[in-house]
Design an enzyme around this catalytic site. Structure first.
Site, mmCIF file in Angstrom:
data_model
loop_
_atom_site.group_PDB
_atom_site.id
_atom_site.type_symbol
_atom_site.label_atom_id
_atom_site.label_comp_id
_atom_site.label_asym_id
_atom_site.label_seq_id
_atom_site.Cartn_x
_atom_site.Cartn_y
_atom_site.Cartn_z
ATOM 1 N N LYS A 1 -5.674 58.119 53.789
ATOM 2 C CA LYS A 1 -5.444 58.647 52.610
ATOM 3 C C LYS A 1 -4.254 58.255 51.841
ATOM 4 O O LYS A 1 -3.438 57.442 52.430
ATOM 5 C CB LYS A 1 -5.406 60.260 52.634
ATOM 6 C CG LYS A 1 -6.648 60.861 53.040
ATOM 7 C CD LYS A 1 -8.009 60.494 51.961
ATOM 8 C CE LYS A 1 -8.999 61.603 52.452
ATOM 9 N NZ LYS A 1 -9.903 61.245 53.562
HETATM 10 C C1 LIG Z 1 -13.523 64.437 49.769
HETATM 11 C C2 LIG Z 1 -13.046 64.760 50.838
HETATM 12 N N1 LIG Z 1 -12.685 66.006 51.424
HETATM 13 C C3 LIG Z 1 -12.258 66.449 52.548
HETATM 14 C C4 LIG Z 1 -11.810 65.788 53.614
HETATM 15 C C5 LIG Z 1 -11.279 66.148 54.843
HETATM 16 O O1 LIG Z 1 -9.853 65.695 54.636
HETATM 17 P P1 LIG Z 1 -9.279 65.967 56.271
HETATM 18 O O2 LIG Z 1 -9.594 64.829 57.086
HETATM 19 O O3 LIG Z 1 -7.749 65.879 56.002
HETATM 20 O O4 LIG Z 1 -9.715 67.298 56.796
HETATM 21 C C6 LIG Z 1 -12.223 64.145 53.329
HETATM 22 C C7 LIG Z 1 -11.679 63.467 54.299
HETATM 23 O O5 LIG Z 1 -12.099 62.039 54.474
HETATM 24 C C8 LIG Z 1 -12.694 63.858 52.070
HETATM 25 O O6 LIG Z 1 -13.110 62.469 51.836
#
Ligand SMILES: Cc1ncc(COP(=O)(O)O)c(C=O)c1O
Length: 388
Positions: A186
């Site tokens: 990210k």
């Molecule tokens: C659009 C979206 N929402 C939520 C997430 C979840 O993030 P995390 O891995 O921090 O839980 C991601 C992760 O790739 C994502 O692309």
């Protein structure tokens, strides 16, 4: 002829001395789990997005789970969201045995189409989760208007969207609750991590309590001088707290966030300049009234102008040593949602059509000018070999 070249990773974190310094301080302090670094990270993050509260957790998935819990989603409720997203956005709804109601997307931005939301609202609708795909904010004025008219809270999935702004307002300060991701790929990373922002005191408190076993206020302080051994469990909470090692990394990343965004923006501009003249390609959408986080560079192929399909295009990129990806395989295409809800691609014609022609190119601050040029050359070469 394609010459053998080193593989260019799709994403790499921009970490160095600053992160090492912050992490060493955390390690040397003896305080490795939730503590002063996390508190500082929360305060600085809240200030950067203009929110009253920031609660650090160990993923965006956890952040969205806690957000839905805080606004009171329960079994049988409905939560409106988009099929054009990652697994996390909808699975958190299913954690409650509630139902995701998927709404098709806007063809330009890949974001939920606000014009279709009203028709999806029922008396069971308890929240709306727009996702800001690639880092470009969804149409928040229209989404908030339809939500407010029915008093439905909006929880933004801002996993891709830090730092970014919508009509001058930073993402994180716009809706009832916003959830951010600091996963490895990210725009800022803590390895794994997430953040909840809100201006609502009660929801912030509920998220904080539920992020650490449902233990009454400031559970982490029980091991400090000002702490107390006594605590009370007010609900069966979760183990979602962020560690101080991660918080330390987040502090260093925050300081670089704008520099890294500017570098990604510059890469997007170079790609746009190079690809804008190719009729086989459609450039990613951008808006003058938003600040794009440029987490992803989502290019679209005009397949009718090419002799190869998207899968072959991806293979060609691999042959050129370029790490690329596809964002996303919409949720209605996955067996679980297909079978559980009986969904078919015709239910989401826009999401399905755009998915079939999307490719995501590498875009991250550690890319050198040569890396950027390699991507441009690879894409240009593939097009020239396979144009109709
Ligand atoms: C659009 C979206 N929402 C939520 C997430 C979840 O993030 P995390 O891995 O921090 O839980 C991601 C992760 O790739 C994502 O692309």
């Amino acid at each position: 002829m394609v010459t053998e070249q080193k593989y260019l990773a799709f994403a790499l974190p921009d970490v160095g001395q600053e992160e090492m310094q912050e992490i060493s301080e955390a390690l040397a302090s003896g305080w490795v789990t939730t503590g002063p670094k996390v508190k500082k990270f929360e305060v600085e993050f809240a200030a950067m997005v203009g929110a009253k509260h920031a609660v650090a957790v160990n993923s965006c998935t956890a952040a969205m789970h806690l957000a839905l819990e805080a606004v009171g989603v329960t079994r049988g409720d409905e939560v409106i969201t988009t099929p054009y997203t990652f697994a996390a956005t909808a699975e958190v709804i299913r954690y409650f045995d509630a139902h995701p109601v998927f709404v098709d997307i806007d063809p330009l931005s890949f974001n939920i189409d606000p014009a279709r939301i009203a028709a999806a609202i029922t008396p069971k609708t308890k929240a709306i989760i727009p996702v800001h795909i690639a880092g470009l904010p969804a149409e928040m004025d229209a989404i908030r208007e339809v939500a407010a008219s029915r008093s439905i809270p909006v929880i933004e999935d801002a996993a891709h969207t830090f730092p970014a702004s919508y009509k001058g307002r930073p993402v994180g300060s716009i809706s009832e609750i916003t959830a951010f991701s600091f996963y490895a790929t990210k725009t800022i990373t803590t390895g794994e991590g997430g953040m909840i922002t809100t201006n609502n005191d009660a929801w912030a408190e509920r998220c904080r309590v539920m992020s650490l076993h449902g233990i009454s206020k400031d559970a982490w302080k029980r091991y400090t001088a000002e702490g107390n051994w006594y605590y009370e469990i007010i609900a069966p909470g979760y183990k979602y707290n962020m560690t101080d090692v991660a918080g330390a990394m987040g502090l260093a990343q925050l300081r670089k966030a704008e520099r890294m965004r500017e570098q990604r923006k510059a890469i997007a501009e170079k790609f746009n300049a190079a690809f804008g003249t190719l009729p086989e390609l459609q450039l990613p959408h951008d808006r003058a009234d938003c600040m794009h986080a440029w987490h992803l560079y989502m290019l679209r192929l005009h397949l009718d102008r090419l002799t190869i399909d998207r899968a072959q295009f991806m293979n060609e990129l691999r042959t050129h040593g370029i790490g690329a990806s596809v964002h996303f395989i919409p949720l209605h295409c996955h067996p679980y949602y297909r079978e559980q809800q009986g969904l078919v691609s015709e239910d989401f014609p826009v999401a399905h059509r755009e998915y079939l022609r999307e490719i995501s190119l590498p875009i991250y601050s550690r890319m050198s000018d040569e890396d950027v040029q390699r991507v441009i050359d690879a894409v240009t070469d593939i097009i020239s070999q396979h144009r109709r």
